[in-house]
Design a protein around this motif. Sequence first.
Motif, mmCIF file in Angstrom:
data_model
loop_
_atom_site.group_PDB
_atom_site.id
_atom_site.type_symbol
_atom_site.label_atom_id
_atom_site.label_comp_id
_atom_site.label_asym_id
_atom_site.label_seq_id
_atom_site.Cartn_x
_atom_site.Cartn_y
_atom_site.Cartn_z
ATOM 1 N N GLY A 115 32.088 -79.035 -11.126
ATOM 2 C CA GLY A 115 30.679 -79.355 -11.264
ATOM 3 C C GLY A 115 29.866 -79.071 -10.033
ATOM 4 N N ALA A 116 30.537 -78.754 -8.914
ATOM 5 C CA ALA A 116 29.823 -78.474 -7.672
ATOM 6 C C ALA A 116 30.598 -77.446 -6.864
ATOM 7 C CB ALA A 116 29.639 -79.750 -6.862
ATOM 8 N N TYR A 117 29.866 -76.648 -6.089
ATOM 9 C CA TYR A 117 30.457 -75.581 -5.280
ATOM 10 C C TYR A 117 29.866 -75.606 -3.878
ATOM 11 C CZ TYR A 117 32.566 -73.684 -9.487
ATOM 12 O OH TYR A 117 33.334 -73.530 -10.624
ATOM 13 N N ASP A 118 30.701 -75.172 -2.912
ATOM 14 C CA ASP A 118 30.221 -75.029 -1.541
ATOM 15 C C ASP A 118 29.268 -73.837 -1.421
ATOM 16 O OD1 ASP A 118 31.937 -77.122 -0.478
ATOM 17 O OD2 ASP A 118 33.597 -75.724 -0.755
ATOM 18 N N ALA A 119 29.575 -72.775 -2.159
ATOM 19 C CA ALA A 119 28.756 -71.562 -2.088
ATOM 20 C C ALA A 119 28.723 -70.889 -3.446
ATOM 21 C CB ALA A 119 29.303 -70.595 -1.035
ATOM 22 N N VAL A 120 27.565 -70.412 -3.830
ATOM 23 C CA VAL A 120 27.398 -69.557 -5.006
ATOM 24 C C VAL A 120 26.943 -68.201 -4.493
ATOM 25 C CG1 VAL A 120 26.193 -69.197 -7.186
ATOM 26 C CG2 VAL A 120 26.833 -71.520 -6.490
ATOM 27 N N LEU A 121 27.703 -67.162 -4.829
ATOM 28 C CA LEU A 121 27.463 -65.825 -4.285
ATOM 29 C C LEU A 121 27.280 -64.820 -5.413
ATOM 30 C CD1 LEU A 121 30.345 -65.831 -1.617
ATOM 31 C CD2 LEU A 121 27.992 -66.678 -1.343
ATOM 32 N N THR A 122 26.363 -63.884 -5.219
ATOM 33 C CA THR A 122 26.164 -62.835 -6.214
ATOM 34 C C THR A 122 25.616 -61.595 -5.530
ATOM 35 O OG1 THR A 122 25.194 -62.338 -8.389
ATOM 36 C CG2 THR A 122 23.804 -63.536 -6.825
ATOM 37 N N ALA A 123 25.902 -60.424 -6.096
ATOM 38 C CA ALA A 123 25.438 -59.173 -5.500
ATOM 39 C C ALA A 123 25.174 -58.132 -6.571
ATOM 40 C CB ALA A 123 26.473 -58.631 -4.497
ATOM 41 N N THR A 124 24.024 -57.513 -6.472
ATOM 42 C CA THR A 124 23.634 -56.369 -7.302
ATOM 43 C C THR A 124 23.837 -56.670 -8.784
ATOM 44 O OG1 THR A 124 24.670 -55.117 -5.503
ATOM 45 C CG2 THR A 124 23.643 -53.844 -7.261
ATOM 46 N N ALA A 125 23.374 -57.841 -9.194
ATOM 47 C CA ALA A 125 23.588 -58.262 -10.578
ATOM 48 C C ALA A 125 22.363 -58.919 -11.211
ATOM 49 C CB ALA A 125 24.777 -59.232 -10.644
ATOM 50 N N LEU A 126 21.658 -59.740 -10.461
ATOM 51 C CA LEU A 126 20.602 -60.541 -11.088
ATOM 52 C C LEU A 126 19.358 -59.741 -11.413
ATOM 53 C CD1 LEU A 126 20.949 -63.983 -9.305
ATOM 54 C CD2 LEU A 126 22.185 -63.053 -11.280
ATOM 55 N N HIS A 127 19.285 -58.466 -10.964
ATOM 56 C CA HIS A 127 18.168 -57.620 -11.401
ATOM 57 C C HIS A 127 18.297 -57.245 -12.878
ATOM 58 C CE1 HIS A 127 21.206 -54.558 -10.281
ATOM 59 N NE2 HIS A 127 20.640 -53.824 -11.220
ATOM 60 N N TRP A 128 19.411 -57.633 -13.509
ATOM 61 C CA TRP A 128 19.537 -57.460 -14.963
ATOM 62 C C TRP A 128 18.695 -58.491 -15.721
ATOM 63 C CZ3 TRP A 128 22.760 -54.129 -17.974
ATOM 64 C CH2 TRP A 128 23.456 -53.176 -17.220
ATOM 65 N N LEU A 129 18.187 -59.509 -15.023
ATOM 66 C CA LEU A 129 17.392 -60.557 -15.657
ATOM 67 C C LEU A 129 15.911 -60.369 -15.350
ATOM 68 C CD1 LEU A 129 19.523 -63.724 -14.795
ATOM 69 C CD2 LEU A 129 19.549 -62.390 -16.919
ATOM 70 N N ARG A 130 15.077 -60.759 -16.293
ATOM 71 C CA ARG A 130 13.653 -60.819 -16.047
ATOM 72 C C ARG A 130 13.336 -62.127 -15.327
ATOM 73 N NH1 ARG A 130 11.576 -56.473 -18.152
ATOM 74 N NH2 ARG A 130 9.446 -57.127 -17.734
ATOM 75 N N THR A 131 12.128 -62.232 -14.778
ATOM 76 C CA THR A 131 11.849 -63.342 -13.881
ATOM 77 C C THR A 131 11.907 -64.710 -14.568
ATOM 78 O OG1 THR A 131 9.476 -62.958 -14.228
ATOM 79 C CG2 THR A 131 10.488 -61.980 -12.264
ATOM 80 N N GLY A 132 11.526 -64.790 -15.837
ATOM 81 C CA GLY A 132 11.587 -66.078 -16.528
ATOM 82 C C GLY A 132 13.001 -66.631 -16.597
ATOM 83 N N PRO A 133 13.958 -65.879 -17.184
ATOM 84 C CA PRO A 133 15.350 -66.351 -17.192
ATOM 85 C C PRO A 133 15.935 -66.542 -15.797
ATOM 86 C CG PRO A 133 15.033 -64.614 -18.816
ATOM 87 C CD PRO A 133 13.768 -64.687 -18.009
ATOM 88 N N LEU A 134 15.496 -65.734 -14.830
ATOM 89 C CA LEU A 134 16.018 -65.880 -13.478
ATOM 90 C C LEU A 134 15.548 -67.200 -12.861
ATOM 91 C CD1 LEU A 134 17.671 -64.751 -11.177
ATOM 92 C CD2 LEU A 134 15.686 -63.392 -10.480
ATOM 93 N N GLU A 135 14.308 -67.592 -13.092
ATOM 94 C CA GLU A 135 13.844 -68.886 -12.605
ATOM 95 C C GLU A 135 14.683 -70.018 -13.196
ATOM 96 O OE1 GLU A 135 9.687 -69.850 -12.490
ATOM 97 O OE2 GLU A 135 9.112 -67.739 -12.485
ATOM 98 N N THR A 136 14.979 -69.942 -14.483
ATOM 99 C CA THR A 136 15.826 -70.953 -15.115
ATOM 100 C C THR A 136 17.209 -70.969 -14.487
ATOM 101 O OG1 THR A 136 14.627 -70.731 -17.209
ATOM 102 C CG2 THR A 136 16.825 -71.704 -17.307
ATOM 103 N N LEU A 137 17.766 -69.785 -14.269
ATOM 104 C CA LEU A 137 19.093 -69.679 -13.654
ATOM 105 C C LEU A 137 19.093 -70.287 -12.259
ATOM 106 C CD1 LEU A 137 22.004 -68.540 -13.770
ATOM 107 C CD2 LEU A 137 21.072 -66.430 -12.777
ATOM 108 N N TYR A 138 18.053 -70.040 -11.489
ATOM 109 C CA TYR A 138 17.994 -70.597 -10.141
ATOM 110 C C TYR A 138 17.975 -72.124 -10.173
ATOM 111 C CZ TYR A 138 17.408 -66.191 -7.575
ATOM 112 O OH TYR A 138 17.614 -64.975 -6.981
ATOM 113 N N GLY A 139 17.346 -72.711 -11.160
ATOM 114 C CA GLY A 139 17.386 -74.160 -11.299
ATOM 115 C C GLY A 139 18.792 -74.658 -11.572
ATOM 116 N N GLN A 140 19.546 -73.937 -12.406
ATOM 117 C CA GLN A 140 20.930 -74.313 -12.691
ATOM 118 C C GLN A 140 21.816 -74.143 -11.459
ATOM 119 O OE1 GLN A 140 21.097 -71.521 -16.000
ATOM 120 N NE2 GLN A 140 21.510 -73.212 -17.401
#
Length: 254
Positions: A115-140
């Motif tokens: 349920g919790a992580y020290d670090a969440v990492l991502t690279a060259t992937a989230l540009h597959w999302l539009r800004t609305g879903p990305l804002e929701t994802l950032y909240g999660q």
Amino acid sequence: MADTRTTATDWQAWQQSWDRQQEWYMPDREERFRIMLDMVEAFVGTEPRVLDLACGTGTITARLLARFPGATSTGVDLDPALLAIARGTFEGDGRVTFVEADLKDPAWPALLPYGAYDAVLTATALHWLRTGPLETLYGQVAELVRYGGVFMNADHMIDDTTPRINAAERTQRHARMDRAMREGALDWAEWWQLAAKDPALAAPTARRFEIYGAHADGETPSAAWHARVLREKGFAEARPVWRSPSDTLLLALK
């Protein structure tokens, strides 16, 4: 490539092929990973629990474990072909778990082993999302990162207020890519054509194109946009920690 799906060598060959294809677009790709892991060590130490978000073939996980053998990683992605490569590569490694999930599905965090992580990492992937879903994802993501933990996103982040600079950079980058292709580099489409011919990847490759289509239908907002939204979603601080002419590694601290 022969169908040697039961051997690590076959999956490692696909990992290397994926790396070469990605480096055609991003020749400084390894530098961003080095800085990313520098920041992991600086903020959460050398035995972190990491969420490899939109993990693909497990590129970040591989570099994480090579540098920090005491780390653990959860990779989450929806792409069945890239997940097949990731699972084949890390089969038998108890430090690694992979979860197949759609990041646009509100319930995806419930599929994670922690349920919790020290670090969440991502690279060259989230540009597959539009800004609305990305804002929701950032909240999660903000809810998954522990206090004092970090989120890092290395991706294309375009500042639309600098159109002439953007055009010059794009022209120079594409000239370099054209030279590399004449020397035998594979682009995105050619790599997937090879994957579709491999017996171990043909079926998952067909499924991934049913899911995604040919390429992303997302957006590439500026680093300032990412930093602002991450702060609004619950991070205390957020700013770039590395940049190339076209890409940014942005760090957000909980």
